[in-house]
Design a protein around this motif. Structure first.
Motif, PDB file in Angstrom:
ATOM      1  N   LEU A 153       0.969  -1.040   0.060  1.00  0.00           N
ATOM      2  CA  LEU A 153      -0.173   0.081   0.098  1.00  0.00           C
ATOM      3  C   LEU A 153       0.821   1.262  -0.077  1.00  0.00           C
ATOM      4  CD1 LEU A 153      -2.597   1.442   0.120  1.00  0.00           C
ATOM      5  CD2 LEU A 153      -2.635   1.121   2.709  1.00  0.00           C
ATOM      6  N   LEU A 154       2.070   1.198   0.824  1.00  0.00           N
ATOM      7  CA  LEU A 154       2.781   2.425   0.870  1.00  0.00           C
ATOM      8  C   LEU A 154       3.368   2.445  -0.423  1.00  0.00           C
ATOM      9  CD1 LEU A 154       3.845   4.677   2.589  1.00  0.00           C
ATOM     10  CD2 LEU A 154       5.660   2.885   3.338  1.00  0.00           C
ATOM     11  N   ALA A 155       3.931   1.496  -0.996  1.00  0.00           N
ATOM     12  CA  ALA A 155       4.604   1.751  -2.385  1.00  0.00           C
ATOM     13  C   ALA A 155       3.712   2.292  -3.250  1.00  0.00           C
ATOM     14  CB  ALA A 155       4.961   0.401  -2.958  1.00  0.00           C
ATOM     15  N   ALA A 156       2.258   1.871  -3.398  1.00  0.00           N
ATOM     16  CA  ALA A 156       1.347   2.377  -4.262  1.00  0.00           C
ATOM     17  C   ALA A 156       1.353   3.954  -4.205  1.00  0.00           C
ATOM     18  CB  ALA A 156      -0.063   1.803  -4.142  1.00  0.00           C
ATOM     19  N   GLN A 157       1.308   4.390  -2.700  1.00  0.00           N
ATOM     20  CA  GLN A 157       1.217   5.684  -2.387  1.00  0.00           C
ATOM     21  C   GLN A 157       2.434   6.550  -2.844  1.00  0.00           C
ATOM     22  OE1 GLN A 157       0.947   5.566   1.658  1.00  0.00           O
ATOM     23  NE2 GLN A 157      -1.406   5.338   1.740  1.00  0.00           N
ATOM     24  N   PHE A 158       3.563   5.865  -2.749  1.00  0.00           N
ATOM     25  CA  PHE A 158       4.906   6.466  -3.572  1.00  0.00           C
ATOM     26  C   PHE A 158       4.579   6.429  -4.924  1.00  0.00           C
ATOM     27  CE2 PHE A 158       7.390   4.909   0.571  1.00  0.00           C
ATOM     28  CZ  PHE A 158       7.767   6.189   0.843  1.00  0.00           C
TER      29      PHE A 158
END
Length: 429
Positions: A339-344
């Protein structure tokens, strides 16, 4: 009055030699193409010719600077375009890595690829063109960008300072810009530095191009911990630095402390920054929202020991620097936080706009360089024509003068038979 034969002969030979010298001088002008060889021959024209030569020399320098600048901007554009392509590749890898179908090992492989993209960006931003590190500001000695490992992940640096530290890119070391004189009136501003409108920049602040700082940063002075005593704070609003001093009386309330500090801030910065009466949060009312930095500092020249204020800097959000954001996104995949990777990925996509704006600025500057190259070329042609008019001989005038002098010289030779006394050799058959 009787004139001696020796005097007549002497005058005749003098005039004959003078006319021969004049004839030779005109022939030299014709064959050499020069109107004069010494400034003493024509002082007024020679002075004008020297001014023209000085202007030609200056334009040669301007054209060399413009050609160098054009080469720098071409390389800068190429590097930034490649960085933009790497951002797109990173975005695609992040979307792929954030997909739930990949296992943790596959996500780690994608993270390694993304780390390589960040390293390539560093190499592109450290290029050297015409003996200049064009993205290093005013420092040519060392590499501007670097990456090092830390316990929490990889960190990107600009001239040894973490790119997350300052929101304002001008606060980094060597963040100035080098300029080249291109003949548009090089001058100095009131601050003693080159006026940006009078020259062309030939280096860039890399932190400005790729971004710096975090999405959000706040500075808080803990009013509750301020005890009675004298305080000295070094306050910087962007590049504007002031030292403020104030005294907290005993038994002051939080509101009274805030009022005292606001009075000091208002006097130093014309009420452009203030402190919240309850929170202690520093409010920024300056256009452009420059970064505010506050540190405890003693008065210059020594003095009594000052009390220490508790200053809290809070930075939050994603990095505003492309390289650091790429490294952080790779770490997110390595930690298997999809999820954090998608936000990045979304944050990186937003940062690409800044890079595109840089490309537009470089393109505009290249057009300006082309315009000035054309301008200096036209000026050079005009000056060369003026130099020719001033210094070059005029063949039609020289040929006419040579013919006149030849006729005069021939006539003088014929007159010589009547002027030179006869000798015994004239009667020998």
């Amino acid at each position: 009055m009787r004139i001696a034969g020796g005097t007549i002969l002497r005058r005749y030979m003098h005039n004959l030699e003078r006319n021969m010298d004049n004839k030779n001088r005109e022939e030299n002008k014709l064959y050499s193409g020069r109107g004069f060889n010494r400034a003493s021959e024509n002082p007024i024209v020679a002075a004008r010719a020297l001014r023209v030569r000085k202007a030609i020399s200056d334009i040669n320098i301007y054209q060399d600077n413009l050609k160098t600048a054009n080469m720098i901007y071409e390389n800068a554009e190429s590097s930034v375009m490649k960085v933009s392509a790497l951002i797109q590749s990173t975005y695609e890898h992040l979307i792929k890595g954030a997909h739930g179908s990949l296992n943790s090992d596959d996500a780690g492989i994608v993270a390694e690829s993304i780390d390589k993209f960040a390293e390539e960006m560093v190499q592109l931003m450290n290029i050297v063109v015409a003996d200049r590190r064009i993205f290093g500001g005013v420092n040519n000695a060392n590499r501007a960008f670097s990456i090092s490992d830390s316990p929490t992940g990889k960190i990107a640096y600009y001239h040894g300072v973490a790119l997350n530290r300052h929101q304002d890119p001008t606060l980094y070391p060597y963040s100035g810009v080098s300029y080249a004189d291109i003949g548009i009136g090089l001058g100095m501003g009131r601050d003693g530095r080159i006026d940006p409108q009078s020259a062309i920049p030939i280096t860039f602040n890399g932190a400005k191009i790729l971004g710096s700082g975090l999405d959000n940063k706040t500075t808080v002075i803990n009013l509750d911990t301020l005890e009675d005593g004298d305080y000295s704070l070094d306050v910087s609003v962007g590049a504007n630095r002031r030292t403020i001093t104030f005294t907290i009386p005993p038994a002051s309330t939080v509101e009274q402390k805030a009022t005292i500090i606001n009075n000091a801030l208002g006097a130093a910065f014309s009420n452009q920054i203030s402190i919240g009466a309850e929170s202690g949060l520093i409010n920024n009312h300056v256009a452009g929202n420059p970064e505010i930095t506050i540190v405890n500092t003693p008065l210059e020249g020594g003095g009594p020991l000052f009390a220490q204020a508790t200053i809290l800097d809070s930075a939050s959000g994603f990095s505003s620097n492309v390289i650091q954001l790429v490294l952080d996104s790779a770490q997110a995949l390595r930690n298997d936080d999809r999820l954090l990777a998608a936000q990045f990925a979304d944050a990186l996509f937003a940062l690409q706009t800044n890079v595109s704006l840089t490309l537009a600025e470089i393109g505009n500057m290249q057009e300006f360089i082309e315009f000035n190259l054309e301008r200096t070329t036209n000026n050079m042609m005009s000056l060369l024509e003026q130099q020719k008019d001033l210094e070059a001989s005029k063949p039609e005038e020289q040929i006419t003068m040579i013919k006149v002098l030849e006729a005069l010289f021939g006539a003088q030779l014929q007159m010589g038979a009547n002027l030179i006394p006869m000798s015994i050799f004239n009667f020998i058959n």
